[in-house]
Write a protein that holds these residues in place. Structure first.
Motif, short mmCIF file in Angstrom:
data_model
loop_
_atom_site.label_atom_id
_atom_site.label_comp_id
_atom_site.label_asym_id
_atom_site.label_seq_id
_atom_site.Cartn_x
_atom_site.Cartn_y
_atom_site.Cartn_z
N LEU A 112 -26.21 -13.98 -41.79
CA LEU A 112 -26.56 -12.60 -41.42
C LEU A 112 -27.95 -12.24 -41.94
N GLY A 113 -28.19 -12.57 -43.23
CA GLY A 113 -29.47 -12.22 -43.84
C GLY A 113 -30.65 -12.91 -43.19
N ARG A 114 -30.44 -14.15 -42.72
CA ARG A 114 -31.55 -14.90 -42.13
C ARG A 114 -31.78 -14.53 -40.67
N ALA A 115 -30.71 -14.25 -39.95
CA ALA A 115 -30.84 -14.00 -38.51
C ALA A 115 -31.19 -12.55 -38.18
N PHE A 116 -30.71 -11.61 -38.98
CA PHE A 116 -30.90 -10.19 -38.68
C PHE A 116 -31.80 -9.57 -39.73
N GLY A 117 -33.12 -9.68 -39.51
CA GLY A 117 -34.09 -9.17 -40.48
C GLY A 117 -34.04 -7.65 -40.57
N PRO A 118 -34.21 -7.10 -41.79
CA PRO A 118 -34.17 -5.64 -41.96
C PRO A 118 -35.29 -4.93 -41.22
N ALA A 119 -36.42 -5.60 -41.00
CA ALA A 119 -37.53 -4.96 -40.30
C ALA A 119 -37.19 -4.66 -38.85
N GLU A 120 -36.20 -5.37 -38.29
CA GLU A 120 -35.84 -5.18 -36.89
C GLU A 120 -34.78 -4.10 -36.69
N GLN A 121 -34.33 -3.48 -37.79
CA GLN A 121 -33.42 -2.32 -37.74
C GLN A 121 -32.13 -2.63 -37.00
N TRP A 122 -31.48 -3.72 -37.40
CA TRP A 122 -30.18 -4.04 -36.82
C TRP A 122 -29.11 -3.11 -37.38
N ARG A 123 -28.19 -2.70 -36.52
CA ARG A 123 -27.03 -1.91 -36.93
C ARG A 123 -25.79 -2.48 -36.24
N PHE A 124 -24.67 -2.38 -36.94
CA PHE A 124 -23.40 -2.86 -36.41
C PHE A 124 -22.37 -1.75 -36.59
N GLY A 125 -21.52 -1.58 -35.59
CA GLY A 125 -20.56 -0.49 -35.68
C GLY A 125 -19.22 -0.85 -35.10
N GLY A 126 -18.22 -0.02 -35.40
CA GLY A 126 -16.88 -0.21 -34.89
C GLY A 126 -15.91 0.63 -35.68
N GLU A 127 -14.67 0.67 -35.23
CA GLU A 127 -13.67 1.48 -35.89
C GLU A 127 -13.50 1.06 -37.35
N ALA A 128 -13.46 -0.25 -37.59
CA ALA A 128 -13.22 -0.72 -38.95
C ALA A 128 -14.51 -0.81 -39.73
N ALA A 129 -15.56 -1.37 -39.12
CA ALA A 129 -16.77 -1.68 -39.87
C ALA A 129 -17.65 -0.47 -40.07
N GLY A 130 -17.62 0.48 -39.12
CA GLY A 130 -18.53 1.61 -39.22
C GLY A 130 -19.95 1.12 -39.32
N ASP A 131 -20.77 1.76 -40.16
CA ASP A 131 -22.13 1.31 -40.37
C ASP A 131 -22.29 0.69 -41.75
N ASP A 132 -21.17 0.27 -42.37
CA ASP A 132 -21.21 -0.32 -43.70
C ASP A 132 -21.53 -1.80 -43.59
N LEU A 133 -22.84 -2.13 -43.62
CA LEU A 133 -23.26 -3.51 -43.43
C LEU A 133 -22.76 -4.41 -44.55
N GLU A 134 -22.55 -3.85 -45.75
CA GLU A 134 -22.12 -4.66 -46.88
C GLU A 134 -20.73 -5.23 -46.67
N ALA A 135 -19.93 -4.62 -45.79
CA ALA A 135 -18.55 -5.07 -45.59
C ALA A 135 -18.40 -6.08 -44.47
#
Length: 512
Positions: A112-135
């Motif tokens: 995750l850390g290598r493929a989705f760089g923070p500069a590109e502003q990736w976000r992931f969402g869903g009922e369970a995950a929400g926007d909590d990238l740490e989980a």
């Protein structure tokens, strides 16, 4: 189907709040074990979100208060969701469960850390995950005694290390979790492996369309002797900046099992090894379009291109119009190591032309070049694929998405625009559109659809330039070396201009 019997819904509730829910996979019935996304337990962490930052597993003592866990599955002999599930009629089984551990998957986290760089502003969402990238890289193991079945063991599994881009996948999960299971329990979605990253493909992207609540569900690899579970849904929705990517994020099951082996061993659970390779069912026929695509970089701008000959590449004008030196990196493959070549712009259409096209000559021949076949007809509704450096782009090589040829726009009986339902992203421009049936090149991707008011894109509606428009000038140029062969692309009639009018800057505010 085996996929529906293997999947379930996990519901987590406290004495006064909840429930929260997600999908899950029944990995074993001897003993009964369920695996699901860990983020559903976020409301019960004693240390709050900070708990996700630690490398060790979280045990039941790390939760507060002790939540009630339920696993929902269709009753034996009931097929979901076609027949509907009525709990009062015995169509839905509810099993009490207990948490064994929440386990972080280190290989998935690193990918995750290598493929989705923070500069590109990736976000992931869903009922369970929400926007909590740490989980995202946490998964929960549940012991479910009600699923214990004598004579049955672990589900058929496969290692993600055997996956190839473009290979077919079947995703199974329950949209919206425990909401209306009679309608949504264990819904199926078909797609392909769009991209992979990390150790032994710990991270997988698929264009199988999953909805919030399917996190924790399974992704299965079809094979002649039955489907095999290969990955778990980590996030159903992905955004890159304001762009909805339209892909689903998966975590390799083998990577989760490796991360969980010691914790499960302490609980008395022995994890059998995951088979390394199975005979897979290919997603489509024809040649491999991954051998045709190249990354095209022009200064800070980058996109995709199609290799038409060992030293000839076709791309879009807007990819190369910066005027900076051109660098072309063909996708690596058998007989073709990773290499970057310099390119020279031979021709680019004028900005007034509706055909967004550029032709590039390479300074050296591409090693291992395989000639491609060009289409001369188009069949609306046929299955197609797009290959390009959108989404993960330069980090993980080209991505593959599939869909159908949704429309062929013709002017005076001549196709001038192709529309598809493949997921297309920024960086895909210039990439090949390929017929899954014949393996022939249908055209090149020019753009997808954008809501200029909201600044968002719709990846599943995109526009491509038919190869039949480009084939005559390409053939003439290859015979003569004269760039004027492409000049006719700048001289088109009003009908063609009208067909491509949405690609031009609108005089008035537009939704497209």
């Amino acid at each position: 189907m085996a996929e529906e019997r293997a999947c379930c819904v996990v519901s987590v509730s406290g004495p006064t709040d909840g429930p929260w829910s997600c999908s899950g996979v029944v990995l074993s019935r001897g003993p009964g074990l369920v695996l699901c996304q860990g983020a559903v337990f976020a409301p019960f962490l004693r240390d709050g979100p900070a708990a996700w930052a630690q490398p060790r597993a979280l045990l039941p003592a790390d939760l507060r208060p002790c939540p009630r866990l339920l696993v929902l599955q269709p009753s034996a002999g009931t097929r979901a969701p076609a027949l509907g599930l009525d709990p009062s009629a015995g169509g839905l089984q509810q099993h009490e469960a207990r948490l064994l551990a929440l386990v972080p998957c280190g290989a998935f986290q690193q990918a995750l850390g290598r493929a989705f760089g923070p500069a590109e502003q990736w976000r992931f969402g869903g009922e369970a995950a929400g926007d909590d990238l740490e989980a995202l890289h946490w998964f929960a193991w549940l012991r479910v005694p009600g699923l214990d079945t004598p004579g049955e063991g672990w589900i058929a599994r496969a290692s993600a290390s055997c996956l190839r881009k473009g290979e077919g996948l079947l995703a199974c999960g329950s949209p919206f979790g425990d909401l209306c299971p009679d309608l949504f329990l264990n819904t199926l979605s078909r797609g392909v492996v769009s991209n992979v990253a990390g150790e032994e493909n710990a991270l997988i992207l698929t264009d199988a369309r999953c909805l919030p609540g399917t996190e924790g569900g399974g992704a299965f690899l079809p094979s002649p002797d039955g489907s095999r579970l290969v990955a778990v849904i980590a996030a159903s929705l992905c955004w890159k900046g304001a762009e909805w990517v339209g892909l689903t994020l998966l975590c390799s099951l083998a990577a989760i099992l490796r991360s969980s082996a010691s914790v499960l061993g302490e609980a008395g659970v022995v994890v059998p090894p995951v088979p390394g390779r199975v005979a897979a069912v290919p997603a489509g026929g024809g040649q491999d379009p991954l051998g045709w695509v190249a990354l095209v970089e022009c200064g800070a701008v980058w996109g995709s291109g199609v290799l038409l000959a060992p030293r000839l590449l076709l791309t879009c004008r807007h990819v190369v119009e910066a005027g900076a030196p051109l660098r072309v990196t063909p996708a690596p493959g058998p007989g073709r190591p990773a290499t970057t070549l310099n390119g020279r712009l031979v021709f680019a259409t004028q900005e007034s032309s509706p055909f967004d096209v550029a032709v590039v000559e390479l300074e050296e021949s591409v090693p291992g070049f395989v000639p491609l076949c060009l289409a001369d007809t188009f069949l609306p509704g046929e299955e197609v694929s797009v290959v390009g450096f959108g989404a993960l782009g330069r980090a993980c090589g080209p991505s593959v998405t599939v869909g159908v040829l949704s429309a062929v726009v013709a002017v005076a009986g001549r196709p001038v625009m192709l529309q598809t339902t493949c997921a297309v992203h920024g960086g895909s421009s210039g990439g090949p559109l390929v017929s899954s049936r014949s393996g022939r090149l249908l055209g090149i991707v020019a753009s997808n659809t954008r809501d200029t008011g909201a600044g968002s894109t719709y990846p599943h509606l995109n526009f491509c330039i038919p190869i039949t428009i480009l084939q005559p000038p390409i053939a003439h140029y290859r015979r003569t070396g004269d760039p004027s062969a492409f000049a006719g692309l700048n001289r088109v009639g009003e009908g063609v201009q009208a067909a491509w009018r949405l690609q031009r800057q609108p005089a008035h505010p537009s939704k497209l």
